[in-house]
Design a protein around this motif. Structure first.
Motif, short mmCIF file in Angstrom:
data_model
loop_
_atom_site.label_atom_id
_atom_site.label_comp_id
_atom_site.label_asym_id
_atom_site.label_seq_id
_atom_site.Cartn_x
_atom_site.Cartn_y
_atom_site.Cartn_z
N ASN A 214 -40.34 -5.80 4.79
CA ASN A 214 -41.58 -6.58 4.76
C ASN A 214 -41.37 -7.94 4.12
N ARG A 215 -40.42 -8.00 3.20
CA ARG A 215 -40.17 -9.25 2.48
C ARG A 215 -39.20 -10.15 3.26
N LEU A 216 -38.07 -9.58 3.71
CA LEU A 216 -37.07 -10.35 4.44
C LEU A 216 -36.57 -9.54 5.64
N PRO A 217 -37.32 -9.54 6.73
CA PRO A 217 -36.93 -8.73 7.89
C PRO A 217 -35.61 -9.19 8.50
N ASN A 218 -34.88 -8.22 9.05
CA ASN A 218 -33.62 -8.48 9.77
C ASN A 218 -32.58 -9.18 8.89
N SER A 219 -32.58 -8.87 7.61
CA SER A 219 -31.61 -9.46 6.69
C SER A 219 -30.66 -8.38 6.18
N LYS A 220 -29.50 -8.81 5.68
CA LYS A 220 -28.56 -7.87 5.05
C LYS A 220 -29.21 -7.22 3.84
N TYR A 221 -30.03 -8.01 3.14
CA TYR A 221 -30.76 -7.54 1.96
C TYR A 221 -31.63 -6.33 2.29
N ALA A 222 -32.25 -6.33 3.48
CA ALA A 222 -33.15 -5.25 3.87
C ALA A 222 -32.47 -4.15 4.67
N ASP A 223 -31.20 -4.38 5.06
CA ASP A 223 -30.50 -3.39 5.88
C ASP A 223 -30.47 -2.03 5.18
N ILE A 224 -30.70 -0.98 5.94
CA ILE A 224 -30.81 0.35 5.34
C ILE A 224 -29.50 0.78 4.66
N ASN A 225 -28.36 0.35 5.19
CA ASN A 225 -27.09 0.70 4.56
C ASN A 225 -26.91 -0.02 3.23
N THR A 226 -27.37 -1.28 3.19
CA THR A 226 -27.34 -2.01 1.92
C THR A 226 -28.19 -1.30 0.88
N CYS A 227 -29.38 -0.88 1.28
CA CYS A 227 -30.28 -0.16 0.37
C CYS A 227 -29.62 1.13 -0.13
N LYS A 228 -29.00 1.85 0.78
CA LYS A 228 -28.36 3.13 0.42
C LYS A 228 -27.23 2.92 -0.58
N ILE A 229 -26.38 1.92 -0.32
CA ILE A 229 -25.24 1.65 -1.20
C ILE A 229 -25.71 1.21 -2.58
N GLU A 230 -26.72 0.31 -2.61
CA GLU A 230 -27.20 -0.21 -3.89
C GLU A 230 -27.85 0.89 -4.73
N ILE A 231 -28.67 1.71 -4.11
CA ILE A 231 -29.34 2.79 -4.86
C ILE A 231 -28.32 3.76 -5.43
N LYS A 232 -27.35 4.14 -4.61
CA LYS A 232 -26.33 5.08 -5.07
C LYS A 232 -25.55 4.51 -6.25
N ALA A 233 -25.16 3.23 -6.15
CA ALA A 233 -24.39 2.59 -7.22
C ALA A 233 -25.22 2.46 -8.49
N ALA A 234 -26.48 2.06 -8.36
CA ALA A 234 -27.35 1.91 -9.53
C ALA A 234 -27.57 3.24 -10.24
N GLU A 235 -27.82 4.29 -9.47
CA GLU A 235 -28.03 5.61 -10.07
C GLU A 235 -26.77 6.09 -10.78
N HIS A 236 -25.60 5.76 -10.23
CA HIS A 236 -24.34 6.15 -10.87
C HIS A 236 -24.16 5.43 -12.20
N ILE A 237 -24.47 4.12 -12.22
CA ILE A 237 -24.37 3.36 -13.47
C ILE A 237 -25.29 3.95 -14.53
N MET A 238 -26.52 4.27 -14.13
CA MET A 238 -27.48 4.81 -15.09
C MET A 238 -27.06 6.20 -15.57
N THR A 239 -26.50 7.00 -14.68
CA THR A 239 -26.09 8.35 -15.05
C THR A 239 -24.92 8.35 -16.01
N ILE A 240 -23.87 7.57 -15.71
CA ILE A 240 -22.68 7.58 -16.57
C ILE A 240 -22.95 6.92 -17.92
N ASN A 241 -24.01 6.10 -17.99
CA ASN A 241 -24.36 5.45 -19.25
C ASN A 241 -25.52 6.14 -19.97
N ASN A 242 -25.90 7.30 -19.46
CA ASN A 242 -26.98 8.09 -20.08
C ASN A 242 -28.28 7.29 -20.23
N ILE A 243 -28.61 6.53 -19.18
CA ILE A 243 -29.86 5.79 -19.16
C ILE A 243 -30.89 6.63 -18.43
#
Length: 267
Positions: A214-243
């Motif tokens: 809705n914010r930036l259609p047809n962009s790499k930022y909105a691409d579903i694979n980008t979203c998937k990779i970013e969420i997985k990486a962020a959750e891993h950072i928070m998990t290993i740092n006990n956040i």
């Protein structure tokens, strides 16, 4: 379709909140909602009655009316044959008067007035703080923060910070994990001293994809694979740092804020 009117002699925020809480128990019914504050005279009430009657005729169905009106002359105007009326003052004040053995003051607008100046100005300071320290714009004031929200972009950090500030006077900053942070799989160094203040927000992939599209259609930022990779990486950072973190996909800002306050014992 069921029409619902929220009517108050002041801001109506409380009326709407309680009414919505009741209506959520009926998820299979579609409600068309009308929010009408500051009905503090009989003439204004009469204008609203015209609108209510119009909706009754349009849908051939009794509207629901939630009110919080202290003046009985105005309140009684909404006792209608063609509508279902619940007034929160009328429902609860008599019971409280009986229990407390004292008559209510009948003062209008007390719940949203500036009854405690210290709390009021604390909220103002917290709002200023949250706006100034939004989205990692600056990190030099983190020592003053009560909480620092982290997570990927567009996960809801800013509105949650503002809700905490407005409603609870909590100084909330937020920092988005950048691409470099996610690739390196490490917590940014300047956040490490404030580890005890960190709280993470995460989200389901499809939901983030929808928001970013809705914010930036047809962009790499909105691409579903980008979203998937970013969420997985962020959750891993928070998990290993006990956040501690919470998934916001199916939660309101109110629920997110309460979860944050409970988990890290904010007051």
């Amino acid at each position: 379709m069921k029409c619902v009117f929220y009517i108050s002699d002041r801001t109506g925020i409380t009326t709407e909140s309680i009414g919505n809480a009741l209506l959520t128990q009926f998820p299979n019914i579609e409600f068309k909602k009308f929010f009408i504050p500051f009905i503090d005279s009989e003439s204004r009430a009469d204008n609203v009655l015209v609108k209510i009657y119009g909706k009754y005729l349009q849908y051939n169905d009794r509207p629901i009316i939630f009110t919080s009106i202290m003046n009985p002359d105005i309140r009684n105007k909404f006792q209608l044959d063609y509508a279902f009326h619940i007034d929160f003052f009328e429902a609860f004040i008599p019971m409280l008067e009986s229990e407390l053995k004292q008559s209510a003051s009948k003062a209008v607008g007390m719940s949203h007035g500036m009854t405690d100046e210290n709390k009021y100005y604390k909220r103002i300071d917290a709002i200023d703080f949250s706006l100034y320290n939004d989205d990692g714009a600056t990190v030099k004031n983190y020592e003053q923060a009560d909480v620092i929200l982290v997570g990927v972009s567009r996960v809801g950090k800013t509105p949650t910070c503002l809700y905490l500030a407005v409603n609870y006077g909590i100084k909330a900053a937020n920092f988005p994990f950048a691409e470099l942070d996610l690739v390196n799989d490490k917590l940014p160094k300047f956040l490490v001293p404030y580890h005890h203040k960190l709280f993470g927000l995460t989200i389901e992939v499809d939901r983030l994809h929808h928001i970013r599209t809705n914010r930036l259609p047809n962009s790499k930022y909105a691409d579903i694979n980008t979203c998937k990779i970013e969420i997985k990486a962020a959750e891993h950072i928070m998990t290993i740092n006990n956040i501690p973190f919470v998934n916001v996909s199916k939660k309101s800002i109110e629920e997110i804020s309460v979860a944050i306050m409970q988990q890290i014992k904010l007051k």
